[in-house]
Design an enzyme around this catalytic site. Structure first.
Site, PDB file in Angstrom:
ATOM      1  N   CYS A  82       0.800  -1.223   0.000  1.00  0.00           N
ATOM      2  CA  CYS A  82       0.000   0.000   0.000  1.00  0.00           C
ATOM      3  C   CYS A  82       0.836   1.278   0.000  1.00  0.00           C
ATOM      4  O   CYS A  82       0.287   2.369  -0.175  1.00  0.00           O
ATOM      5  CB  CYS A  82      -0.947   0.002   1.187  1.00  0.00           C
ATOM      6  SG  CYS A  82      -2.207  -1.297   1.098  1.00  0.00           S
ATOM      7  N   GLY A 118      -7.022  -9.575  -1.315  1.00  0.00           N
ATOM      8  CA  GLY A 118      -6.541 -10.953  -1.281  1.00  0.00           C
ATOM      9  C   GLY A 118      -5.384 -11.139  -2.234  1.00  0.00           C
ATOM     10  O   GLY A 118      -5.006 -10.241  -2.986  1.00  0.00           O
ATOM     11  N   CYS A 214     -11.713   1.508   4.814  1.00  0.00           N
ATOM     12  CA  CYS A 214     -11.745   2.184   3.519  1.00  0.00           C
ATOM     13  C   CYS A 214     -12.266   1.218   2.451  1.00  0.00           C
ATOM     14  O   CYS A 214     -12.115  -0.001   2.575  1.00  0.00           O
ATOM     15  CB  CYS A 214     -10.377   2.720   3.136  1.00  0.00           C
ATOM     16  SG  CYS A 214      -9.197   1.459   2.614  1.00  0.00           S
TER      17      CYS A 214
END
Length: 393
Positions: A82, A118, A214
């Site tokens: 991320c 995932g 989120c």
């Protein structure tokens, strides 16, 4: 850092829910063109490019950029979970600061599917398996999606250590919605109250409601960086510059301290922030506006403390006093953050940069932070990497 690096141009497109966006090549190219236009340069000027994404095959960066131009420059694809978008900025800044090149493009994009995150490679060891094993030790085995388990568990740790009530996380989510209401780029612009967040569906009883997480999002953002000398030579906007930046990964305390907060990146975020404050010679108290990684309301709260915006254990008071919004000590996530603006993973760090640059330029209308001159960006990826960047004008 040897050469002073400035942010000459930024651009992004409105974020959208999965299934409602264009494909990633279209989104990425749109963001690149917006950043180039903002900088006032053509793609032929760009000397290197870094492309950030995590849900895509190899060379997606080339696929995006070939629609903008084919100039033979180095194109590097970046996947750092991320924090991929900020890692692309980090690499672009390094290339310029070293003197290797003068002007570099960083672009991030993501075309996501609905539902929990995932792995696309079930036939291989999951790179976060060590984190899941530690979660089993600290939390016991649970049938909860991995990201929710990590960040929810980190929030639960804070609740147990400091008595933080669930309502505090709900207040953070409600604040995000109020900020996003003034951001046309946000995927969710509906204002929700603290009470509505608390009343939403529980995804982990006593720990998290659905609104505290989120949403999967599609979108793209891009940034043009260059040396100050190049900007002055070519008449580019050199007002906003990078005063300090650090990228850290997990230390031994992640698995050895028995603290779920470290599993969610608390310690490496704090280490990155401290490095940036040392590099810039500016402390947290001098920051005006912050875009931080609020993938869950719980992580926003933890990051207040990791960045030194408030003392460890002081986040509940920080929220209750309104020090995370307009009229308080800091304005945190004026864009609406990941919670409301959205989290197209590869684009997130670049979208944070875009918001902060626009804040420092003073051109974001209703969400403008008055007198903003110092901005702090935080982007974290589990498994792990944390990037903290300070911008000044």
């Amino acid at each position: 850092m040897t050469q002073k690096v400035v942010v000459a141009g930024v651009g992004m497109i409105p974020f959208k829910k999965p299934g409602q966006s264009e494909t990633y090549p279209v989104m990425g190219a749109q963001a690149v063109r917006a950043a180039l236009a903002d900088a006032g340069v053509g793609y032929e000027s760009i000397q290197q490019a870094f492309a950030s994404y995590i849900y895509g095959d190899s060379i997606c960066g080339q696929r995006v950029l070939y629609d903008v131009g084919m100039t033979g420059i180095p194109i590097v694809n970046v996947n750092n979970n991320c924090s991929s978008g900020s890692t692309a900025i980090y690499l672009a800044r390094q290339a310029i600061a070293s003197g290797e090149v003068d002007i570099v493009l960083a672009v991030g994009f993501e075309q996501m599917n609905p539902g929990a995150l995932g792995s696309n490679f079930a036939d291989k060891p999951n790179p976060t398996e060590l984190f899941m094993q530690q979660c089993d030790i600290l939390l016991g085995k649970q049938d909860i999606p991995p990201a929710l388990r990590l960040f929810g568990g980190a929030g639960l740790e804070h609740m147990k250590r400091f008595g933080t009530p669930l309502e505090t996380f709900a207040k953070i989510r409600a604040k995000a919605s109020r900020h996003a209401a003034n951001n046309p780029m946000s995927v969710f612009r509906k204002v929700v109250t603290t009470e509505e967040v608390m009343a939403d569906q529980m995804v982990w009883p006593g720990v998290m409601t659905r609104l505290m997480a989120c949403p999967p999002t599609c979108g793209a953002a891009a940034v043009v960086l260059c040396s100050e000398a190049y900007a002055k030579k070519h008449g580019l906007d050199s007002r906003v510059w990078i005063a300090g930046q650090a990228l850290t990964t997990d230390g031994s305390e992640t698995f050895n301290a028995g603290d779920m907060r470290n599993m969610a990146g608390f310690s490496m975020s704090r280490a990155a922030a401290n490095k940036v404050y040392e590099i810039a010679g500016i402390g947290a108290k001098d920051v005006d506006v912050v875009e931080l990684h609020d993938c869950f309301a719980h992580n926003e709260l933890l990051t207040y403390e990791a960045l030194g915006l408030c003392p460890e254990g002081g986040a509940q008071k920080f929220v209750d006093d309104g020090d995370n919004t307009y009229g308080g000590k800091y304005v945190v996530n004026p864009s609406g953050g990941l919670l409301s603006k959205g989290h197209p993973i590869g684009a997130t760090g670049l979208a944070q940069c875009t918001e902060l640059v626009q804040q420092l330029r003073g051109n974001v209308d209703q969400r403008q932070v008055e007198g903003a001159r110092i901005a702090l960006q935080h982007n974290v990826g589990i498994g792990g990497a944390a990037v903290v960047t300070m911008y000044r004008i």
